[in-house]
Write a protein that holds these residues in place. Structure first.
Motif, mmCIF file in Angstrom:
data_model
loop_
_atom_site.group_PDB
_atom_site.id
_atom_site.type_symbol
_atom_site.label_atom_id
_atom_site.label_comp_id
_atom_site.label_asym_id
_atom_site.label_seq_id
_atom_site.Cartn_x
_atom_site.Cartn_y
_atom_site.Cartn_z
ATOM 1 N N GLN A 1 32.294 52.782 37.730
ATOM 2 C CA GLN A 1 32.502 51.671 38.645
ATOM 3 C C GLN A 1 33.778 50.936 38.263
ATOM 4 N N ALA A 2 34.485 50.419 39.281
ATOM 5 C CA ALA A 2 35.781 49.788 39.021
ATOM 6 C C ALA A 2 35.879 48.402 39.641
ATOM 7 N N GLY A 3 34.751 47.717 39.794
ATOM 8 C CA GLY A 3 34.803 46.380 40.372
ATOM 9 C C GLY A 3 35.533 45.397 39.473
ATOM 10 N N GLN A 4 36.508 44.656 40.032
ATOM 11 C CA GLN A 4 37.256 43.690 39.229
ATOM 12 C C GLN A 4 37.251 42.290 39.825
ATOM 13 N N SER A 5 36.804 42.142 41.064
ATOM 14 C CA SER A 5 36.574 40.797 41.586
ATOM 15 C C SER A 5 35.355 40.212 40.882
ATOM 16 N N PHE B 1 28.431 43.406 39.924
ATOM 17 C CA PHE B 1 27.845 44.679 40.342
ATOM 18 C C PHE B 1 28.033 45.734 39.259
ATOM 19 N N ALA B 2 29.252 45.828 38.697
ATOM 20 C CA ALA B 2 29.534 46.811 37.662
ATOM 21 C C ALA B 2 28.661 46.580 36.437
ATOM 22 N N GLY C 1 40.067 42.556 51.143
ATOM 23 C CA GLY C 1 40.150 43.942 50.714
ATOM 24 C C GLY C 1 39.726 44.091 49.262
ATOM 25 N N ILE C 2 40.593 44.707 48.458
ATOM 26 C CA ILE C 2 40.279 44.977 47.049
ATOM 27 C C ILE C 2 40.720 43.762 46.241
ATOM 28 N N ARG C 3 39.845 42.770 46.138
ATOM 29 C CA ARG C 3 40.226 41.508 45.521
ATOM 30 C C ARG C 3 40.636 41.678 44.062
ATOM 31 N N LEU D 1 32.984 51.885 33.049
ATOM 32 C CA LEU D 1 33.700 50.928 33.887
ATOM 33 C C LEU D 1 35.201 51.174 33.769
ATOM 34 N N PHE D 2 35.783 51.557 34.893
ATOM 35 C CA PHE D 2 37.204 51.874 35.006
ATOM 36 C C PHE D 2 37.916 50.626 35.514
#
Length: 435
Positions: free
Chosen positions: A222-226, A232-233, A332-334, A240-241
């Motif tokens: 998972q790559a969530g950064q917001s 979520f990650a 978008g990709i925050r 975690l990427f």
């Protein structure tokens, strides 16, 4: 152990879109050729922990309100699907982990659960799933008919993970397949269950179509950064990427996400962190710098503006290049915007565009010894390994295999090879099944 994953996608250029202009970037044509992929996987097999396939479903039209700049610059377009490729690469390799991207916003969970179980079988348990939620307008209109908001996408993904995990882990007992010829019983009906999921997003009775596979659940990347993405990650991810422009930025991310993992009631040791880095490694620093400069010379600034606009869902053609890069309510990709805003320097739109044209990764330039020194510092900052983004494919990966890996092995950072009989989760965590 410090793991290396190779970052690619099924397009002409995985990291620097304009790299297709370089004569030795074989992926520009090779991405459509199975032989190219099996040769690349062979180069990485027993050297890297895994091959990570990014993927996108959107033909972005945010920049100047048109798809024309996306098409002209080749910004993640055209792009093939990595899922059908995974089984072929499994047959061509012995130990290489294979991680593919699929979106919880665009697939039905019952369908994707079967596809990924099939691949976990065919790879002998070497499969990872990079869980994404998608962001672009056209990908949603082409599949769902309407676009989902940022947090709504993650709400859907939370329930999606609940459904597929129930199918993978709870629908079949371990000993359900009996193959008893004397009674004519292939599988015990009492050992196969409906999951009967009824939620806000999905209604999935089951049962799962696929018998238990080596890992049951593929390793969850998972790559969530917001802020919502990190939550979520921390709740679901195992690997975690992340993108960080600096080691300090990654250290802040690592501390934050590990705290979130504990808040979610999980053991931080059940999560491994893999920041993306772009290595330019050569026998001399001068040669490494020359390779980096050659790549940078191929970049057209507009490519970065197109990518910024597409990923942030915000048209950056409306700004002067000297305008400061400001916080916006990106739908978008925050997390990609956050990488710049969390950095120490103040970015202009033009600077951010040129930088984002090659992704916001830390660029490690130098001799094998110098790059290995820096990777040890990243390890001290919380990295369990790195995702290697390659401007030139296969050249950058070949340089890592030839020059960097021997130095890392001499220092005891990376293994001298990988066990062909172990699953990807066993390699990373010492067990086949998730907790």
């Amino acid at each position: 152990m410090f793991d290396l994953f190779a970052y690619v996608n099924c397009s002409h250029s995985p990291t620097v879109e304009d790299a297709w202009r370089l004569s030795d970037h074989e992926q520009a044509d090779g991405y459509r050729d199975l032989g190219f992929w099996t040769e690349l996987a062979g180069l990485l097999d027993d050297e890297f922990a895994g091959l990570f396939f990014a993927d996108a479903y959107n033909v972005a039209d945010r920049y100047r309100g048109s798809v024309a700049p996306t098409v002209r610059r080749g910004e993640q377009f055209p792009e093939n699907d990595p899922l059908p490729l995974v089984s072929a690469l499994a047959a061509a390799t012995e130990s290489l982990g294979l991680v593919a991207t699929a979106s919880t916003s665009l697939y039905p969970p019952y369908l994707l659960a079967k596809k990924l179980s099939t691949l976990d079988d065919l790879t002998d348990g070497r499969l990872g799933w990079n869980v994404v939620t998608s962001a672009g307008r056209l990908e949603f209109e082409n599949v769902l008919g309407h676009q989902l908001g940022h947090d709504e996408r993650y709400d859907r993904a939370d329930e999606f993970l609940q459904v597929v995990r129930a199918l993978w882990e709870a629908s079949w007992d371990d000993d359900a397949v009996v193959r008893d010829a004397s009674t004519g019983t292939y599988a015990d009906p009492d050992a196969v269950s409906f999951v009967d999921h009824e939620g806000e997003q999905f209604s999935v009775p089951g049962p799962h179509m696929t018998a238990p596979t080596p890992q049951r659940t593929p390793v969850l990347f998972q790559a969530g950064q917001s802020d919502r993405g990190r939550t979520f990650a921390a709740r679901h991810g195992e690997a975690l990427f992340s993108f960080s422009l600096s080691r300090a930025g990654f250290a802040d991310y690592a501390a934050d996400v590990r705290e979130r993992v504990e808040t979610a009631g999980r053991d931080p040791d059940d999560v491994r962190l893999y920041p993306a880095v772009t290595p330019y490694v050569a026998p001399t620093r001068a040669a490494a710098e020359a390779e980096r400069d050659r790549v940078l010379d191929a970049i057209e600034p507009e490519t970065g503006l197109v990518r910024l606009s597409n990923h942030f869902d915000h048209d950056y053609s409306q700004y002067d290049l000297d305008d400061p890069l400001e916080a916006i309510d990106a739908s978008g990709i925050r997390g990609a915007l956050r990488v710049f805003l969390d950095d120490d320097r103040e970015w202009t739109v033009g600077e951010a565009a040129v930088r984002y044209a090659r992704y916001p990764t830390a660029e490690l330039v130098g001799t094998p010894e110098a790059v290995a020194d820096e990777l040890e510092r990243w390890q001290a900052a919380g990295a369990d390994g790195v995702v290697v983004t390659a401007p030139v494919v296969p050249g950058t990966f070949a340089d890592v295999v030839e020059h960097l890996l021997p130095e890392l092995r001499e220092r005891g950072l990376t293994p001298d090879g990988y066990d062909a009989d172990e699953t990807l989760r066993s390699r990373l965590f010492g067990r086949d099944r998730p907790r």
